[in-house]
Scaffold this active site. Structure first.
Site, PDB file in Angstrom:
ATOM      1  N   ASP A  13       0.721  -1.116   0.097  1.00 58.39           N
ATOM      2  CA  ASP A  13      -0.068  -0.074   0.075  1.00 58.39           C
ATOM      3  C   ASP A  13       0.855   1.302  -0.198  1.00 58.39           C
ATOM      4  O   ASP A  13       1.807   1.208   0.595  1.00 58.39           O
ATOM      5  CB  ASP A  13      -0.926   0.110   1.306  1.00 58.39           C
ATOM      6  CG  ASP A  13      -2.155   0.748   1.078  1.00 58.39           C
ATOM      7  OD1 ASP A  13      -3.407   0.399   1.074  1.00 58.39           O
ATOM      8  OD2 ASP A  13      -1.998   2.049   1.159  1.00 58.39           O
ATOM      9  N   TYR A  71     -12.631   6.735 -14.664  1.00 61.35           N
ATOM     10  CA  TYR A  71     -12.642   5.567 -13.921  1.00 61.35           C
ATOM     11  C   TYR A  71     -13.199   4.598 -14.915  1.00 61.35           C
ATOM     12  O   TYR A  71     -13.045   3.292 -15.006  1.00 61.35           O
ATOM     13  CB  TYR A  71     -13.724   5.805 -12.799  1.00 61.35           C
ATOM     14  CG  TYR A  71     -13.531   4.809 -11.793  1.00 61.35           C
ATOM     15  CD1 TYR A  71     -12.757   4.749 -10.714  1.00 61.35           C
ATOM     16  CD2 TYR A  71     -14.451   3.765 -11.797  1.00 61.35           C
ATOM     17  CE1 TYR A  71     -12.661   3.698  -9.779  1.00 61.35           C
ATOM     18  CE2 TYR A  71     -14.626   2.740 -10.953  1.00 61.35           C
ATOM     19  CZ  TYR A  71     -13.622   2.748  -9.910  1.00 61.35           C
ATOM     20  OH  TYR A  71     -13.632   1.679  -8.862  1.00 61.35           O
ATOM     21  N   LYS A  93     -11.163   1.110 -15.596  1.00 61.39           N
ATOM     22  CA  LYS A  93     -12.048  -0.074 -15.471  1.00 61.39           C
ATOM     23  C   LYS A  93     -12.271  -0.952 -16.619  1.00 61.39           C
ATOM     24  O   LYS A  93     -12.311  -2.279 -16.595  1.00 61.39           O
ATOM     25  CB  LYS A  93     -13.102   0.017 -14.406  1.00 61.39           C
ATOM     26  CG  LYS A  93     -12.754   0.590 -13.304  1.00 61.39           C
ATOM     27  CD  LYS A  93     -11.627  -0.292 -12.456  1.00 61.39           C
ATOM     28  CE  LYS A  93     -11.399   0.198 -10.951  1.00 61.39           C
ATOM     29  NZ  LYS A  93     -10.343  -0.595 -10.181  1.00 61.39           N
ATOM     30  N   ILE A 150     -19.425  -0.584  -2.813  1.00 59.26           N
ATOM     31  CA  ILE A 150     -18.952  -1.162  -1.689  1.00 59.26           C
ATOM     32  C   ILE A 150     -18.785  -0.141  -0.498  1.00 59.26           C
ATOM     33  O   ILE A 150     -18.326   1.090  -0.770  1.00 59.26           O
ATOM     34  CB  ILE A 150     -17.266  -1.903  -1.996  1.00 59.26           C
ATOM     35  CG1 ILE A 150     -17.453  -2.672  -3.273  1.00 59.26           C
ATOM     36  CG2 ILE A 150     -17.226  -2.584  -0.757  1.00 59.26           C
ATOM     37  CD1 ILE A 150     -18.876  -3.840  -3.328  1.00 59.26           C
ATOM     38  N   THR A 177     -16.588   1.055   1.396  1.00 58.79           N
ATOM     39  CA  THR A 177     -15.398   1.659   1.715  1.00 58.79           C
ATOM     40  C   THR A 177     -15.178   3.040   1.628  1.00 58.79           C
ATOM     41  O   THR A 177     -15.931   3.819   0.977  1.00 58.79           O
ATOM     42  CB  THR A 177     -14.342   0.874   0.703  1.00 58.79           C
ATOM     43  OG1 THR A 177     -14.573   1.513  -0.628  1.00 58.79           O
ATOM     44  CG2 THR A 177     -14.793  -0.598   0.464  1.00 58.79           C
TER      45      THR A 177
END
Length: 250
Positions: free
Chosen positions: A37, A156, A160, A189, A191
């Site tokens: 990370d 994005y 993707k 999600i 997150t």
């Protein structure tokens, strides 16, 4: 004993969200985890949780948008654990802007992490697996936005969609080496990438069949399966984990 026992697997973006839950789950199933990370503190925390549960893990700070850092991650992993059996190319960012405000800097920022980061992970991991004669597994994080357009997500969407096709093409070219490539396409999600706007979260959640955000553990369970022996017939495919988003329109 888990079939992942002793398998060395790298998880990028391991510090939070899907990456964090996947690293923890793979470790429970016996894998040796490299938690990669950009946020070193978050990666170290995941390693501590794995070790507290009697698992084996280490961390590596890496910016996946930089090819030399990803190569360093792969080389270090093999030096540390002796081999490489798998990589979960999961690190990603979001940057919502209308297309006419999508200046080159905003475009490339997302492309460099979400698309090029996956390429670097696939390329350097596959090269190392071939060198070591390991019939490994590569799993990539795509998105429902890899096949469906969304306002404010031009960068994005592009990244993707590329991940979906890189998963197919990579699987085709690496099959002769016994390397399998698959992907997941998460829905919305729960997150940090969604931000803290509760109204927006509720609006996104309503697009799922059950009207709820998906918990990252649900995606992690699919990723763990894709690394397992039970998934060896899944190759080149990206599996939606979207609570029906791609199947209907409210």
């Amino acid at each position: 004993m888990s079939e992942l026992h002793g398998k060395v697997i790298i998880v990028t973006g391991a510090g939070s969200g899907i990456g964090r839950e996947t690293a923890l789950l793979l470790a429970v199933q016996g894998a040796f985890i490299v938690a990669a990370d950009f946020n070193e503190i978050a990666a170290k925390e995941v390693v501590s949780l794995i070790e507290a549960a009697s698992g084996t893990a280490d961390f590596y700070k890496a910016d996946v948008s930089k090819g030399d850092e990803v190569k360093g991650l792969i080389d270090w992993t093999v030096e540390r654990f002796g081999t490489l059996n798998g990589i979960f190319n999961n690190a990603g960012i979001g940057l919502v802007k209308p297309f006419l405000e999508m200046d080159p800097e905003s475009y490339h920022r997302v492309i460099n992490v979400n698309q090029h980061g996956v390429y670097y992970g696939m390329y350097y991991a596959a090269k190392k697996m071939v060198e070591l004669q390991v019939e490994g597994t590569i799993v990539n994080t795509a998105s429902i936005y890899g096949t469906m357009a969304a306002v404010g997500s031009f960068n994005y969407n592009a990244a993707k969609a590329a991940v979906v096709m890189m998963t197919k093409s990579g699987a085709l070219e690496l099959a002769e080496h016994g390397i399998r490539v698959a992907g997941v396409a998460p829905g919305f999600i729960d997150t940090p990438i969604l931000g803290g706007n509760e109204e927006r979260k509720n609006r996104l959640a309503a697009q799922h069949m059950r009207g709820k955000l998906i918990q990252p553990k649900k995606v992690a369970s699919v990723v763990a399966f894709l690394f397992s022996e039970g998934a060896t017939a899944i190759n080149g495919q990206t599996i939606p984990v979207d609570d029906g988003y791609l199947s209907f329109k409210k």
